[in-house]
Scaffold this motif. Structure first.
Motif, PDB file in Angstrom:
ATOM      1  N   LEU A  30      -8.165   0.750   9.832  1.00 26.46           N
ATOM      2  CA  LEU A  30      -8.017   1.540   8.612  1.00 26.46           C
ATOM      3  C   LEU A  30      -6.893   1.015   7.724  1.00 26.46           C
ATOM      4  O   LEU A  30      -7.037   0.976   6.497  1.00 26.46           O
ATOM      5  CB  LEU A  30      -7.756   3.012   8.964  1.00 26.46           C
ATOM      6  CG  LEU A  30      -8.881   3.751   9.677  1.00 26.46           C
ATOM      7  CD1 LEU A  30      -8.545   5.232   9.801  1.00 26.46           C
ATOM      8  CD2 LEU A  30     -10.211   3.586   8.955  1.00 26.46           C
ATOM      9  N   VAL A  31      -5.778   0.613   8.327  1.00 25.57           N
ATOM     10  CA  VAL A  31      -4.663   0.097   7.523  1.00 25.57           C
ATOM     11  C   VAL A  31      -5.059  -1.217   6.856  1.00 25.57           C
ATOM     12  O   VAL A  31      -4.720  -1.465   5.690  1.00 25.57           O
ATOM     13  CB  VAL A  31      -3.401  -0.083   8.388  1.00 25.57           C
ATOM     14  CG1 VAL A  31      -2.320  -0.830   7.618  1.00 25.57           C
ATOM     15  CG2 VAL A  31      -2.870   1.272   8.834  1.00 25.57           C
ATOM     16  N   CYS A  32      -5.798  -2.057   7.582  1.00 27.82           N
ATOM     17  CA  CYS A  32      -6.270  -3.305   6.980  1.00 27.82           C
ATOM     18  C   CYS A  32      -7.198  -3.007   5.801  1.00 27.82           C
ATOM     19  O   CYS A  32      -7.079  -3.612   4.733  1.00 27.82           O
ATOM     20  CB  CYS A  32      -6.983  -4.154   8.017  1.00 27.82           C
ATOM     21  SG  CYS A  32      -7.580  -5.734   7.361  1.00 27.82           S
ATOM     22  N   GLN A  33      -8.127  -2.065   5.985  1.00 27.87           N
ATOM     23  CA  GLN A  33      -9.039  -1.703   4.903  1.00 27.87           C
ATOM     24  C   GLN A  33      -8.277  -1.114   3.719  1.00 27.87           C
ATOM     25  O   GLN A  33      -8.596  -1.397   2.556  1.00 27.87           O
ATOM     26  CB  GLN A  33     -10.079  -0.701   5.412  1.00 27.87           C
ATOM     27  CG  GLN A  33     -11.084  -0.261   4.368  1.00 27.87           C
ATOM     28  CD  GLN A  33     -11.891  -1.404   3.808  1.00 27.87           C
ATOM     29  OE1 GLN A  33     -12.278  -2.321   4.529  1.00 27.87           O
ATOM     30  NE2 GLN A  33     -12.151  -1.381   2.512  1.00 27.87           N
ATOM     31  N   LEU A  34      -7.258  -0.301   4.004  1.00 29.51           N
ATOM     32  CA  LEU A  34      -6.451   0.280   2.931  1.00 29.51           C
ATOM     33  C   LEU A  34      -5.727  -0.817   2.159  1.00 29.51           C
ATOM     34  O   LEU A  34      -5.688  -0.797   0.920  1.00 29.51           O
ATOM     35  CB  LEU A  34      -5.439   1.258   3.526  1.00 29.51           C
ATOM     36  CG  LEU A  34      -4.484   1.938   2.537  1.00 29.51           C
ATOM     37  CD1 LEU A  34      -5.248   2.801   1.550  1.00 29.51           C
ATOM     38  CD2 LEU A  34      -3.444   2.778   3.286  1.00 29.51           C
ATOM     39  N   GLY A  37      -8.229  -2.615   0.008  1.00 28.58           N
ATOM     40  CA  GLY A  37      -8.701  -1.773  -1.085  1.00 28.58           C
ATOM     41  C   GLY A  37      -7.675  -1.576  -2.177  1.00 28.58           C
ATOM     42  O   GLY A  37      -8.002  -1.648  -3.375  1.00 28.58           O
ATOM     43  N   LEU A  38      -6.427  -1.335  -1.801  1.00 25.14           N
ATOM     44  CA  LEU A  38      -5.428  -1.050  -2.829  1.00 25.14           C
ATOM     45  C   LEU A  38      -5.076  -2.298  -3.640  1.00 25.14           C
ATOM     46  O   LEU A  38      -4.617  -2.187  -4.784  1.00 25.14           O
ATOM     47  CB  LEU A  38      -4.182  -0.411  -2.223  1.00 25.14           C
ATOM     48  CG  LEU A  38      -3.254  -1.194  -1.294  1.00 25.14           C
ATOM     49  CD1 LEU A  38      -2.234  -2.011  -2.069  1.00 25.14           C
ATOM     50  CD2 LEU A  38      -2.518  -0.228  -0.357  1.00 25.14           C
ATOM     51  N   ASP A  39      -5.317  -3.489  -3.062  1.00 26.75           N
ATOM     52  CA  ASP A  39      -5.001  -4.696  -3.821  1.00 26.75           C
ATOM     53  C   ASP A  39      -5.949  -4.922  -4.987  1.00 26.75           C
ATOM     54  O   ASP A  39      -5.683  -5.759  -5.855  1.00 26.75           O
ATOM     55  CB  ASP A  39      -4.986  -5.922  -2.906  1.00 26.75           C
ATOM     56  CG  ASP A  39      -3.558  -6.355  -2.588  1.00 26.75           C
ATOM     57  OD1 ASP A  39      -2.869  -5.615  -1.878  1.00 26.75           O
ATOM     58  OD2 ASP A  39      -3.145  -7.403  -3.092  1.00 26.75           O
ATOM     59  N   ALA A  40      -7.063  -4.192  -5.012  1.00 26.68           N
ATOM     60  CA  ALA A  40      -7.964  -4.275  -6.159  1.00 26.68           C
ATOM     61  C   ALA A  40      -7.394  -3.547  -7.364  1.00 26.68           C
ATOM     62  O   ALA A  40      -7.799  -3.803  -8.499  1.00 26.68           O
ATOM     63  CB  ALA A  40      -9.329  -3.702  -5.795  1.00 26.68           C
ATOM     64  N   ILE A 156     -12.706   7.833   3.953  1.00 23.32           N
ATOM     65  CA  ILE A 156     -11.541   8.404   3.279  1.00 23.32           C
ATOM     66  C   ILE A 156     -10.577   7.298   2.873  1.00 23.32           C
ATOM     67  O   ILE A 156     -10.033   7.295   1.766  1.00 23.32           O
ATOM     68  CB  ILE A 156     -10.821   9.418   4.202  1.00 23.32           C
ATOM     69  CG1 ILE A 156     -11.715  10.627   4.476  1.00 23.32           C
ATOM     70  CG2 ILE A 156      -9.498   9.870   3.588  1.00 23.32           C
ATOM     71  CD1 ILE A 156     -11.185  11.536   5.555  1.00 23.32           C
ATOM     72  N   THR A 157     -10.381   6.337   3.776  1.00 26.24           N
ATOM     73  CA  THR A 157      -9.468   5.234   3.495  1.00 26.24           C
ATOM     74  C   THR A 157      -9.931   4.421   2.297  1.00 26.24           C
ATOM     75  O   THR A 157      -9.126   3.996   1.462  1.00 26.24           O
ATOM     76  CB  THR A 157      -9.348   4.327   4.733  1.00 26.24           C
ATOM     77  OG1 THR A 157      -8.906   5.108   5.846  1.00 26.24           O
ATOM     78  CG2 THR A 157      -8.356   3.203   4.496  1.00 26.24           C
ATOM     79  N   MET A 158     -11.233   4.187   2.200  1.00 24.60           N
ATOM     80  CA  MET A 158     -11.767   3.470   1.051  1.00 24.60           C
ATOM     81  C   MET A 158     -11.469   4.216  -0.244  1.00 24.60           C
ATOM     82  O   MET A 158     -11.087   3.624  -1.252  1.00 24.60           O
ATOM     83  CB  MET A 158     -13.278   3.273   1.216  1.00 24.60           C
ATOM     84  CG  MET A 158     -13.644   2.299   2.317  1.00 24.60           C
ATOM     85  SD  MET A 158     -15.417   2.315   2.696  1.00 24.60           S
ATOM     86  CE  MET A 158     -16.078   1.880   1.099  1.00 24.60           C
ATOM     87  N   ALA A 159     -11.668   5.553  -0.216  1.00 22.98           N
ATOM     88  CA  ALA A 159     -11.382   6.348  -1.407  1.00 22.98           C
ATOM     89  C   ALA A 159      -9.880   6.378  -1.693  1.00 22.98           C
ATOM     90  O   ALA A 159      -9.457   6.414  -2.846  1.00 22.98           O
ATOM     91  CB  ALA A 159     -11.911   7.773  -1.218  1.00 22.98           C
ATOM     92  N   LEU A 160      -9.079   6.343  -0.633  1.00 25.69           N
ATOM     93  CA  LEU A 160      -7.623   6.431  -0.777  1.00 25.69           C
ATOM     94  C   LEU A 160      -7.035   5.163  -1.375  1.00 25.69           C
ATOM     95  O   LEU A 160      -6.001   5.200  -2.037  1.00 25.69           O
ATOM     96  CB  LEU A 160      -7.008   6.691   0.602  1.00 25.69           C
ATOM     97  CG  LEU A 160      -5.516   7.022   0.686  1.00 25.69           C
ATOM     98  CD1 LEU A 160      -5.234   8.342   0.029  1.00 25.69           C
ATOM     99  CD2 LEU A 160      -5.076   7.059   2.148  1.00 25.69           C
ATOM    100  N   GLY A 161      -7.701   4.016  -1.157  1.00 19.38           N
ATOM    101  CA  GLY A 161      -7.136   2.736  -1.563  1.00 19.38           C
ATOM    102  C   GLY A 161      -6.779   2.667  -3.031  1.00 19.38           C
ATOM    103  O   GLY A 161      -5.695   2.215  -3.402  1.00 19.38           O
ATOM    104  N   THR A 162      -7.696   3.122  -3.885  1.00 22.52           N
ATOM    105  CA  THR A 162      -7.443   3.050  -5.319  1.00 22.52           C
ATOM    106  C   THR A 162      -6.261   3.920  -5.713  1.00 22.52           C
ATOM    107  O   THR A 162      -5.386   3.506  -6.480  1.00 22.52           O
ATOM    108  CB  THR A 162      -8.696   3.486  -6.093  1.00 22.52           C
ATOM    109  OG1 THR A 162      -9.790   2.663  -5.689  1.00 22.52           O
ATOM    110  CG2 THR A 162      -8.491   3.343  -7.585  1.00 22.52           C
ATOM    111  N   GLY A 384     -16.478  12.172  -0.403  1.00 24.56           N
ATOM    112  CA  GLY A 384     -16.214  12.555   0.976  1.00 24.56           C
ATOM    113  C   GLY A 384     -17.469  12.914   1.747  1.00 24.56           C
ATOM    114  O   GLY A 384     -17.563  12.667   2.954  1.00 24.56           O
ATOM    115  N   LEU A 385     -18.448  13.513   1.068  1.00 25.01           N
ATOM    116  CA  LEU A 385     -19.705  13.846   1.723  1.00 25.01           C
ATOM    117  C   LEU A 385     -20.633  12.640   1.835  1.00 25.01           C
ATOM    118  O   LEU A 385     -21.324  12.459   2.834  1.00 25.01           O
ATOM    119  CB  LEU A 385     -20.422  14.962   0.940  1.00 25.01           C
ATOM    120  CG  LEU A 385     -19.786  16.347   0.970  1.00 25.01           C
ATOM    121  CD1 LEU A 385     -20.497  17.273  -0.011  1.00 25.01           C
ATOM    122  CD2 LEU A 385     -19.828  16.935   2.379  1.00 25.01           C
TER     123      LEU A 385
END
Length: 489
Positions: A30-34, A37-40, A156-162, A384-385
């Motif tokens: 999850l941390v790797c995915q975050l 994602g946030l680097d975008a 959730i992590t994907m949504a959190l990244g941005t 989320g759904l």
């Protein structure tokens, strides 16, 4: 009495050890995915200072963002296939190390081309690591209930990244230097690289050959498609280069289908689309991201320009989306095994459609509470759904030898959908904003004309957003086939 005690202790310790190990595995993925994602988005906040520091031209600065987008979007399909053949943990580690090293080099850049090259290398690393991260999650959580919960947290992590990218970028740029937007990845990447070999299990590589022709055509076609839509958002759809690039992309992608249909071991096995629900899931995620990227882009513009929010306050304002997504996704782990994916996808699509309709009502007099909280909440609820249900629907029934390819295609559809959707919305925005500037809306004055033009353009752009989200509802309600909950899980 001592014998029972002695034999019971190891039995009791085993589940606790297994639980700790599972928690570490999930945290690593999850941390790797975050981080990916946030680097975008994290560079968006830093871009003005980057432009001044490294003397970028007005158009050249956009390549700090575009280099990452092109490399990641163009290579993610190949990255997924590399994981299938060469080993998922190996490709996860390779991508992670490349991403971390290029983050360090980007932070040390003294020339504009050095930063652009580092951002492209980051995108390559992300394209290698991201598909394998999702495939490793499936391998390390074979239990249905655990896997569903893990996928919910992944979503959730994907949504959190941005959102985290906007917040963290604002903090780092305000308190330190733009360089720390890149340096922050280094310690995180080092820790993940140290933990992965010890805790993360991986299935053995599958013997196979690379589909060189498919890799070249898919990378070129997807890269040109993303570049064409990026160029269209700034130069217009009638621009000769835009038309030429998009025509070339369509030709290459058509050729890609021909090549893949004849390849023995294709980069993207076309039989993945034979499943009605899997094909519908790919379409759904494409359309959802097409609307979602616009919400972040235009929401940021409105808050910082019309509402005069700081970058940090803007990032905090987006937390309502993350909180709604977290709340919804936590319930998916219980609802999905009971009801299956179709009801969750339908309700999620309806929520994002309502959010899009709300965005069309935004105006220069809207406040954060009256104009943005509602859409942000509804989009978060829909994400989320939908996202955990989509991940399960797309990856269900995929053999171990093709899980990387399926995951790569999933993430390619997300990224391409977001890029194309944003370029369409930006084009609509530009056209209507020019008209509003030439014919000022009622209530506009010389002092606030810019706010009125921006708000009018956003409201008009989200008419296109309504089209995207309405199509997701149609796909969820009419195309996705209801399955037994056990099958869906």
């Amino acid at each position: 009495m001592s014998t029972p005690k002695t034999t019971a202790e190891p039995a009791a310790a085993a589940p606790a050890t297994q639980t700790r190990s599972s928690a570490v595995v999930l945290s690593v993925i999850l941390v790797c995915q975050l981080m990916i994602g946030l680097d975008a988005t994290i560079m968006n906040v830093a871009l003005p200072k980057v432009q001044t520091s490294l003397h970028f031209s007005a158009t050249g600065a956009s390549w700090v963002l575009n280099a990452y987008a092109l490399a990641f979007g163009g290579l993610v399909l190949l990255g997924g296939r590399c994981g299938d053949i060469l080993g998922r943990r190996r490709m996860f580690m390779t991508g992670l190390v490349l991403f971390t090293a290029s983050s360090l080099l980007g932070g040390l850049a003294t020339q504009d081309w050095e930063l652009v090259a580092a951002r492209a290398a980051q995108g390559i690393g992300a394209a290698l690591a991201a598909p394998s991260a999702l495939a490793l999650l499936m391998i390390n959580f074979p239990d249905v209930a655990q896997r569903t919960r893990a996928l919910a947290l992944y979503s959730i992590t994907m949504a959190l990244g941005t959102t985290v990218g906007l917040i963290l970028g604002g903090v780092l740029v305000s308190w330190t230097s733009w360089r720390w937007v890149l340096f922050v990845n280094v310690p995180v990447g080092v820790v993940i690289a140290l933990l992965t070999p010890k805790y993360v299990k991986s299935a053995p590589p599958r013997p196979g050959r690379f589909d060189i022709g498919g890799a070249i055509v898919s990378t070129s076609g997807v890269g040109l498609l993303i570049y064409g839509f990026i160029h269209a958002s700034t130069s217009g759809w009638g621009d000769a280069r835009t038309i030429g690039v998009l025509v070339a992309a369509v030709v290459l992608l058509a050729l890609f289908l021909v090549v893949e249909s004849r390849a023995e071991q294709p980069v993207t096995p076309l039989h993945l689309f034979r499943s009605r629900n899997r094909a519908a899931g790919y379409i759904h995620i494409f359309l959802l991201m097409a609307a979602m990227y616009g919400l972040y882009f235009f929401g940021t513009q409105f808050m910082e320009t019309v509402l005069d929010f700081s970058p940090f306050r803007t990032g905090i304002a987006f937390l309502v989306t993350t909180l709604a997504a977290t709340f919804a996704a936590r319930g998916v782990g219980r609802l999905l095994p009971r009801f299956g994916a179709k009801p969750l996808l339908t309700v999620g699509a309806a929520s994002t459609l309502l959010g899009s309709l709300w965005m069309t009502q935004i105006s220069a007099t809207s406040s954060y509470l009256s104009g943005l909280v509602g859409p942000l909440f509804l989009f978060g609820l829909g994400m989320g759904l939908s996202m955990p249900a989509l991940n399960v629907t797309i990856l269900a029934g995929v053999g171990p030898q093709e899980s990387g390819a399926a995951a790569g295609l999933l993430q390619a559809m997300q990224f391409i959908g977001g890029t194309i959707g944003l370029s369409v919305l930006v084009t609509v925005f530009g056209t209507t904003a020019k008209h509003a500037a030439a014919h000022p809306p009622a209530g506009a004055t010389a002092h606030n004309l810019g706010d009125y033009v921006l708000a009018h353009g956003i409201a008009s752009a989200y008419v296109a957003g309504v089209v995207f989200t309405a199509c997701t509802l149609i796909v969820a309600a009419l195309v996705v086939k209801a399955t037994k909950p056990a099958t869906a899980s």
